[in-house]
Design a protein around this motif. Structure first.
Motif, mmCIF file in Angstrom:
data_model
loop_
_atom_site.group_PDB
_atom_site.id
_atom_site.type_symbol
_atom_site.label_atom_id
_atom_site.label_comp_id
_atom_site.label_asym_id
_atom_site.label_seq_id
_atom_site.Cartn_x
_atom_site.Cartn_y
_atom_site.Cartn_z
ATOM 1 N N ILE A 9 44.570 30.510 51.345
ATOM 2 C CA ILE A 9 46.008 30.118 51.375
ATOM 3 C C ILE A 9 45.890 28.922 50.512
ATOM 4 N N LEU A 10 46.479 28.734 49.306
ATOM 5 C CA LEU A 10 46.564 27.604 48.433
ATOM 6 C C LEU A 10 47.920 26.886 48.719
ATOM 7 N N VAL A 11 47.928 25.625 49.022
ATOM 8 C CA VAL A 11 49.028 24.880 48.923
ATOM 9 C C VAL A 11 49.021 23.816 47.905
ATOM 10 N N SER A 12 50.167 23.688 46.967
ATOM 11 C CA SER A 12 50.290 22.655 46.060
ATOM 12 C C SER A 12 51.336 21.683 46.727
ATOM 13 N N LEU A 13 50.826 20.358 46.613
ATOM 14 C CA LEU A 13 51.673 19.277 46.923
ATOM 15 C C LEU A 13 52.459 18.629 45.922
ATOM 16 N N GLN A 135 29.867 36.920 41.774
ATOM 17 C CA GLN A 135 28.569 36.822 42.510
ATOM 18 C C GLN A 135 27.508 36.304 41.841
ATOM 19 N N VAL A 136 27.841 36.396 40.277
ATOM 20 C CA VAL A 136 26.603 36.212 39.414
ATOM 21 C C VAL A 136 26.951 35.009 38.702
ATOM 22 N N GLN A 137 28.018 34.883 38.229
ATOM 23 C CA GLN A 137 28.413 33.482 37.602
ATOM 24 C C GLN A 137 29.966 33.159 37.665
ATOM 25 N N PRO A 138 30.585 32.251 38.682
ATOM 26 C CA PRO A 138 31.941 32.129 38.865
ATOM 27 C C PRO A 138 32.578 31.514 37.638
ATOM 28 N N SER A 139 33.779 32.129 37.123
ATOM 29 C CA SER A 139 34.481 31.839 35.987
ATOM 30 C C SER A 139 35.633 31.364 36.426
ATOM 31 N N PHE A 140 36.005 30.041 35.815
ATOM 32 C CA PHE A 140 37.306 29.661 36.181
ATOM 33 C C PHE A 140 38.200 29.416 34.949
ATOM 34 N N TRP A 141 39.560 29.784 35.166
ATOM 35 C CA TRP A 141 40.250 29.257 33.858
ATOM 36 C C TRP A 141 41.490 28.292 34.552
ATOM 37 N N LEU A 142 41.643 27.257 33.813
ATOM 38 C CA LEU A 142 42.370 26.227 34.376
ATOM 39 C C LEU A 142 43.941 26.270 33.407
ATOM 40 N N ASP A 143 44.968 26.532 34.127
ATOM 41 C CA ASP A 143 46.249 26.601 33.713
ATOM 42 C C ASP A 143 46.546 25.062 33.568
ATOM 43 N N SER A 144 46.420 24.327 32.224
ATOM 44 C CA SER A 144 46.815 23.000 32.307
ATOM 45 C C SER A 144 48.101 22.742 32.217
ATOM 46 N N ASN A 145 49.204 23.863 32.257
ATOM 47 C CA ASN A 145 50.574 23.258 32.190
ATOM 48 C C ASN A 145 50.906 22.876 33.620
ATOM 49 N N VAL A 146 50.552 23.591 34.714
ATOM 50 C CA VAL A 146 50.784 23.419 35.976
ATOM 51 C C VAL A 146 49.491 22.649 36.912
ATOM 52 N N GLY A 147 48.168 22.545 36.112
ATOM 53 C CA GLY A 147 46.981 22.010 36.938
ATOM 54 C C GLY A 147 46.436 22.906 37.874
ATOM 55 N N VAL A 148 46.709 24.278 37.838
ATOM 56 C CA VAL A 148 46.302 25.027 38.908
ATOM 57 C C VAL A 148 45.151 25.868 38.302
ATOM 58 N N GLN A 149 43.876 26.012 38.854
ATOM 59 C CA GLN A 149 42.876 26.845 38.565
ATOM 60 C C GLN A 149 42.807 28.256 38.828
ATOM 61 N N TYR A 150 42.279 29.183 38.537
ATOM 62 C CA TYR A 150 42.437 30.398 38.723
ATOM 63 C C TYR A 150 40.994 31.167 38.697
ATOM 64 N N LEU A 151 40.333 31.635 39.684
ATOM 65 C CA LEU A 151 39.146 32.266 39.536
ATOM 66 C C LEU A 151 39.077 33.678 38.991
ATOM 67 N N LEU A 152 38.351 33.988 38.049
ATOM 68 C CA LEU A 152 38.394 35.044 37.270
ATOM 69 C C LEU A 152 37.448 35.968 37.534
ATOM 70 N N ASN A 153 37.746 37.154 38.028
ATOM 71 C CA ASN A 153 36.414 38.172 38.396
ATOM 72 C C ASN A 153 36.814 39.265 37.321
ATOM 73 N N ILE A 154 35.604 39.536 36.545
ATOM 74 C CA ILE A 154 35.411 40.403 35.430
ATOM 75 C C ILE A 154 34.721 41.357 35.672
ATOM 76 N N ARG A 155 35.058 42.741 35.380
ATOM 77 C CA ARG A 155 34.201 43.972 35.680
ATOM 78 C C ARG A 155 34.006 44.484 34.444
ATOM 79 N N CYS A 156 32.565 44.819 34.220
ATOM 80 C CA CYS A 156 32.316 45.509 32.787
ATOM 81 C C CYS A 156 31.835 46.942 33.152
#
Length: 160
Positions: A9-13, A135-156
């Motif tokens: 659960i992500l809570v934004s203050l 599990q191999v290498q966590p990747s994050f994308w930061l939405d700089s407009n709202v300051g929220v980070q998102y975990l990316l899960n990529i499957r090839c």
């Protein structure tokens, strides 16, 4: 998440809020009081802390490895119990529950060899396809407009 009963659960203050640790302390007390038997824990709230922690869910990560899963679980439980008695330790838990369903498979070495694959190749492919790149290498994308980070899960997936 460690299993089907887990949730994040992500809570934004709002800006101008009280210090975050005050909210965490209040929530920790209220949740444990109102939901006995349920495990609650609080992950680092900012990407800097998460990065400094190498993506691990806690500042201290103790790992128990061995071939005896039940024995490993007993040792982990004993270590967690001792850590719970350390002054200032909070959210002590065993990250990997012992009662989750397991997926087991065996590799036919002959057939794998005919395809030019080792057991390690097959195991790596299964891991990647079942759990994604986190599990191999966590990747994050930061939405700089709202300051929220998102975990990316990529499957090839290769075709052909």
């Amino acid at each position: 998440m460690a299993g089907p009963a887990d949730a994040d659960i992500l809570v934004s203050l709002r800006s101008g809020h009280r210090p975050t640790p005050d909210y965490v302390r209040s929530l920790r007390l209220a949740l444990n009081r109102d939901f006995p038997g349920v495990t609650f824990y609080f992950l680092p709230a900012d990407i800097v802390s998460q990065t400094l922690n190498f993506g691990l869910p806690a500042p201290f990560d103790v790992q128990v490895l061995g071939r005896d899963l039940a024995g490993n679980q007993r040792v982990a439980a004993a270590i967690a119990d001792k850590i719970r008695h350390v002054r200032g330790a909070v959210d002590v838990r065993i990250q990997q529950p012992a009662d989750l369903p397991r997926f087991a498979f065996s590799v036919d070495r002959t057939k794998a060899s005919e395809l030019g694959l080792s057991e390690r190749d097959v195991a790596g492919s299964v891991l990647l396809n079942l759990s994604g790149s986190t599990q191999v290498q966590p990747s994050f994308w930061l939405d700089s407009n709202v300051g929220v980070q998102y975990l990316l899960n990529i499957r090839c997936r290769s075709i052909g």
